[in-house]
Design a protein around this motif. Structure first.
Motif, PDB file in Angstrom:
ATOM      1  N   MET A  89      18.069   6.336  11.743  1.00 41.57           N
ATOM      2  CA  MET A  89      17.097   5.703  10.858  1.00 41.57           C
ATOM      3  C   MET A  89      15.841   6.559  10.727  1.00 41.57           C
ATOM      4  SD  MET A  89      17.433   1.619  11.511  1.00 41.57           S
ATOM      5  CE  MET A  89      18.902   0.772  10.912  1.00 41.57           C
ATOM      6  N   GLU A  90      15.168   6.428   9.589  1.00 48.49           N
ATOM      7  CA  GLU A  90      13.989   7.237   9.280  1.00 48.49           C
ATOM      8  C   GLU A  90      12.868   6.372   8.725  1.00 48.49           C
ATOM      9  OE1 GLU A  90      15.621   9.903   6.384  1.00 48.49           O
ATOM     10  OE2 GLU A  90      16.155  11.404   7.900  1.00 48.49           O
ATOM     11  N   PHE A  91      11.652   6.904   8.799  1.00 48.47           N
ATOM     12  CA  PHE A  91      10.522   6.222   8.173  1.00 48.47           C
ATOM     13  C   PHE A  91      10.661   6.266   6.657  1.00 48.47           C
ATOM     14  CE2 PHE A  91       8.315   7.378  12.222  1.00 48.47           C
ATOM     15  CZ  PHE A  91       8.027   6.081  12.629  1.00 48.47           C
ATOM     16  N   VAL A  92      10.086   5.294   6.012  1.00 47.86           N
ATOM     17  CA  VAL A  92      10.145   5.199   4.552  1.00 47.86           C
ATOM     18  C   VAL A  92       9.439   6.386   3.891  1.00 47.86           C
ATOM     19  CG1 VAL A  92       8.030   3.819   4.332  1.00 47.86           C
ATOM     20  CG2 VAL A  92       9.867   3.569   2.645  1.00 47.86           C
ATOM     21  N   ASP A  93       8.500   6.981   4.605  1.00 49.27           N
ATOM     22  CA  ASP A  93       7.758   8.125   4.076  1.00 49.27           C
ATOM     23  C   ASP A  93       7.351   9.010   5.254  1.00 49.27           C
ATOM     24  OD1 ASP A  93       5.324   9.690   3.149  1.00 49.27           O
ATOM     25  OD2 ASP A  93       5.786   8.625   1.289  1.00 49.27           O
ATOM     26  N   PRO A  94       7.481  10.321   5.156  1.00 49.96           N
ATOM     27  CA  PRO A  94       7.116  11.205   6.269  1.00 49.96           C
ATOM     28  C   PRO A  94       5.635  11.178   6.617  1.00 49.96           C
ATOM     29  CG  PRO A  94       7.654  12.476   4.295  1.00 49.96           C
ATOM     30  CD  PRO A  94       8.068  11.066   4.021  1.00 49.96           C
ATOM     31  N   LYS A  95       4.808  10.611   5.730  1.00 54.69           N
ATOM     32  CA  LYS A  95       3.370  10.510   6.004  1.00 54.69           C
ATOM     33  C   LYS A  95       3.044   9.409   7.013  1.00 54.69           C
ATOM     34  CE  LYS A  95       2.064  11.677   1.201  1.00 54.69           C
ATOM     35  NZ  LYS A  95       3.258  11.196   0.474  1.00 54.69           N
ATOM     36  N   VAL A  96       3.970   8.498   7.257  1.00 52.53           N
ATOM     37  CA  VAL A  96       3.683   7.310   8.068  1.00 52.53           C
ATOM     38  C   VAL A  96       3.154   7.639   9.461  1.00 52.53           C
ATOM     39  CG1 VAL A  96       4.738   5.320   9.213  1.00 52.53           C
ATOM     40  CG2 VAL A  96       5.157   5.720   6.786  1.00 52.53           C
ATOM     41  N   PRO A  97       3.811   8.488  10.257  1.00 51.71           N
ATOM     42  CA  PRO A  97       3.306   8.734  11.615  1.00 51.71           C
ATOM     43  C   PRO A  97       1.860   9.223  11.649  1.00 51.71           C
ATOM     44  CG  PRO A  97       5.530   9.576  11.405  1.00 51.71           C
ATOM     45  CD  PRO A  97       5.086   9.193  10.030  1.00 51.71           C
ATOM     46  N   GLU A  98       1.514  10.134  10.763  1.00 50.42           N
ATOM     47  CA  GLU A  98       0.151  10.665  10.762  1.00 50.42           C
ATOM     48  C   GLU A  98      -0.858   9.601  10.351  1.00 50.42           C
ATOM     49  OE1 GLU A  98      -2.793  13.105  11.663  1.00 50.42           O
ATOM     50  OE2 GLU A  98      -0.660  13.512  12.042  1.00 50.42           O
ATOM     51  N   LEU A  99      -0.496   8.755   9.394  1.00 51.22           N
ATOM     52  CA  LEU A  99      -1.389   7.668   8.990  1.00 51.22           C
ATOM     53  C   LEU A  99      -1.596   6.672  10.129  1.00 51.22           C
ATOM     54  CD1 LEU A  99      -0.081   7.064   5.353  1.00 51.22           C
ATOM     55  CD2 LEU A  99      -2.355   7.899   5.986  1.00 51.22           C
ATOM     56  N   VAL A 100      -0.514   6.374  10.855  1.00 55.54           N
ATOM     57  CA  VAL A 100      -0.625   5.472  12.013  1.00 55.54           C
ATOM     58  C   VAL A 100      -1.579   6.059  13.051  1.00 55.54           C
ATOM     59  CG1 VAL A 100       0.627   4.530  13.998  1.00 55.54           C
ATOM     60  CG2 VAL A 100       1.618   4.355  11.700  1.00 55.54           C
ATOM     61  N   LYS A 101      -1.452   7.341  13.319  1.00 55.49           N
ATOM     62  CA  LYS A 101      -2.323   7.997  14.306  1.00 55.49           C
ATOM     63  C   LYS A 101      -3.790   7.964  13.865  1.00 55.49           C
ATOM     64  CE  LYS A 101       1.281  11.162  15.922  1.00 55.49           C
ATOM     65  NZ  LYS A 101       1.750  12.575  15.903  1.00 55.49           N
ATOM     66  N   THR A 197       4.936  -3.887  -2.144  1.00 61.27           N
ATOM     67  CA  THR A 197       5.868  -3.962  -3.264  1.00 61.27           C
ATOM     68  C   THR A 197       6.167  -2.529  -3.721  1.00 61.27           C
ATOM     69  OG1 THR A 197       4.100  -4.008  -4.919  1.00 61.27           O
ATOM     70  CG2 THR A 197       4.817  -6.145  -4.014  1.00 61.27           C
ATOM     71  N   ASP A 198       6.973  -2.407  -4.758  1.00 67.75           N
ATOM     72  CA  ASP A 198       7.223  -1.076  -5.319  1.00 67.75           C
ATOM     73  C   ASP A 198       5.939  -0.473  -5.877  1.00 67.75           C
ATOM     74  OD1 ASP A 198       9.895  -1.221  -4.691  1.00 67.75           O
ATOM     75  OD2 ASP A 198      10.508  -1.941  -6.673  1.00 67.75           O
ATOM     76  N   GLN A 199       5.023  -1.339  -6.314  1.00 70.22           N
ATOM     77  CA  GLN A 199       3.763  -0.869  -6.880  1.00 70.22           C
ATOM     78  C   GLN A 199       2.685  -0.664  -5.814  1.00 70.22           C
ATOM     79  OE1 GLN A 199       5.475  -3.673  -8.324  1.00 70.22           O
ATOM     80  NE2 GLN A 199       6.447  -2.106  -9.596  1.00 70.22           N
ATOM     81  N   ARG A 200       2.814  -1.380  -4.703  1.00 65.59           N
ATOM     82  CA  ARG A 200       1.846  -1.291  -3.611  1.00 65.59           C
ATOM     83  C   ARG A 200       2.619  -0.972  -2.336  1.00 65.59           C
ATOM     84  NH1 ARG A 200      -3.640  -0.565  -2.577  1.00 65.59           N
ATOM     85  NH2 ARG A 200      -4.237  -1.632  -0.653  1.00 65.59           N
ATOM     86  N   THR A 201       2.723   0.306  -2.004  1.00 70.22           N
ATOM     87  CA  THR A 201       3.600   0.762  -0.928  1.00 70.22           C
ATOM     88  C   THR A 201       2.920   0.694   0.434  1.00 70.22           C
ATOM     89  OG1 THR A 201       2.892   3.071  -1.043  1.00 70.22           O
ATOM     90  CG2 THR A 201       4.665   2.366  -2.555  1.00 70.22           C
ATOM     91  N   LEU A 202       3.707   0.943   1.463  1.00 68.42           N
ATOM     92  CA  LEU A 202       3.154   1.000   2.820  1.00 68.42           C
ATOM     93  C   LEU A 202       2.103   2.110   2.920  1.00 68.42           C
ATOM     94  CD1 LEU A 202       3.067   0.226   5.820  1.00 68.42           C
ATOM     95  CD2 LEU A 202       4.963   1.818   6.187  1.00 68.42           C
ATOM     96  N   VAL A 203       2.397   3.259   2.350  1.00 66.47           N
ATOM     97  CA  VAL A 203       1.429   4.358   2.389  1.00 66.47           C
ATOM     98  C   VAL A 203       0.135   3.955   1.700  1.00 66.47           C
ATOM     99  CG1 VAL A 203       0.952   6.687   1.521  1.00 66.47           C
ATOM    100  CG2 VAL A 203       3.134   6.194   2.644  1.00 66.47           C
ATOM    101  N   ASP A 204       0.234   3.220   0.604  1.00 68.64           N
ATOM    102  CA  ASP A 204      -0.967   2.713  -0.081  1.00 68.64           C
ATOM    103  C   ASP A 204      -1.780   1.817   0.849  1.00 68.64           C
ATOM    104  OD1 ASP A 204      -0.296   3.971  -2.485  1.00 68.64           O
ATOM    105  OD2 ASP A 204       0.787   2.213  -3.238  1.00 68.64           O
ATOM    106  N   GLU A 205      -1.095   0.922   1.550  1.00 65.11           N
ATOM    107  CA  GLU A 205      -1.781  -0.019   2.445  1.00 65.11           C
ATOM    108  C   GLU A 205      -2.456   0.720   3.601  1.00 65.11           C
ATOM    109  OE1 GLU A 205      -2.576  -3.129   2.620  1.00 65.11           O
ATOM    110  OE2 GLU A 205      -1.555  -3.864   0.828  1.00 65.11           O
ATOM    111  N   LEU A 206      -1.739   1.644   4.229  1.00 67.48           N
ATOM    112  CA  LEU A 206      -2.309   2.366   5.368  1.00 67.48           C
ATOM    113  C   LEU A 206      -3.471   3.244   4.933  1.00 67.48           C
ATOM    114  CD1 LEU A 206       0.959   3.391   7.278  1.00 67.48           C
ATOM    115  CD2 LEU A 206      -0.526   1.417   7.670  1.00 67.48           C
ATOM    116  N   THR A 207      -3.342   3.878   3.781  1.00 71.98           N
ATOM    117  CA  THR A 207      -4.427   4.701   3.251  1.00 71.98           C
ATOM    118  C   THR A 207      -5.646   3.857   2.937  1.00 71.98           C
ATOM    119  OG1 THR A 207      -2.818   6.243   2.285  1.00 71.98           O
ATOM    120  CG2 THR A 207      -5.066   6.323   1.440  1.00 71.98           C
TER     121      THR A 207
END
Length: 214
Positions: A89-101, A197-207
């Motif tokens: 399994m993989e993260f939905v976006d490779p940016k996720v770990p760095e945003l979490v940190k 949502t498709d319009q408001r992604t996890l990366v959008d929320e974390l950013t």
């Protein structure tokens, strides 16, 4: 810009939010017929197994046995491919770990909060080294409760133990999830519910969390 209160914990859902990987997803390209046969057996013919599985009433072995019996597929093959899929399994976006940190560097703890199976603890967490990135992981399987499960007195069977341990209230937390807040149970409990949502992604929320004034 309107000031917002910095949360003390950000809870993030796994399936559909942190990851869109499927249990047997690695077979989808290499052996689509097998993938479809297994997926149809579980998510169409045996959909009733999902909730008991997530609540710790069944194990992965129990579920794979049901799939094997129904489809005639070799149990060992289905189980080994299941375990492999969980490890891949993989993260939905490779940016996720760095945003979490980056969020953690702001003094905010980040937890995975997932209605999930024993497979998550057995294979996905160690394979992805999730315990090294996140401050904690809440999985419904070992605690035998889903996110929307409450006692009659309003105690969250899923979140309360973690909130008590961390010394925070529900209002000091955010949950990012791709599902609806059923009957507004979590919002009424106090958790700030952010649906992606498709319009408001996890990366959008974390950013967004990183750009908010506190």
């Amino acid at each position: 810009m309107k000031k917002t209160t910095k949360p003390k914990i950000v809870f993030i859902d796994w399936s559909g939010t942190l990851s869109k990987s499927k249990f047997w997803g690695h077979l989808e390209a290499s052996n689509n017929d097998l993938f479809k046969k297994i997926e149809d057996s579980l998510f169409k013919n045996n959909i009733d197994l999902i909730k008991p599985w997530m609540k710790g009433e069944m194990t992965s072995e129990d579920v794979v046995k049901r799939i094997s019996d129904e489809t005639g597929l070799d149990y060992k093959v289905v189980f080994e491919e299941f375990a492999n899929g969980c490890k891949l399994m993989e993260f939905v976006d490779p940016k996720v770990p760095e945003l979490v940190k980056k969020i953690q560097k702001r003094g905010i703890k980040v937890y995975i909060a997932s209605n999930n199976m024993d497979s998550f603890n057995r294979w996905t967490i160690p394979a992805m080294k999730l315990e090294m990135l996140f401050d904690g992981i809440i999985n419904s399987f070992p605690i035998k409760a889903l996110k929307h499960d409450f006692t009659e007195s309003g105690i969250s069977l899923f979140f309360d133990q973690t909130l008590t341990k961390e010394g925070v209230t529900a209002k000091e937390t955010i949950l990012i999830d791709d599902s609806e807040d059923k009957e507004n149970k979590l919002s009424n409990y106090g958790i700030n519910y952010h649906r992606i949502t498709d319009q408001r992604t996890l990366v959008d929320e974390l950013t967004s969390l990183l750009t908010q004034e506190t």
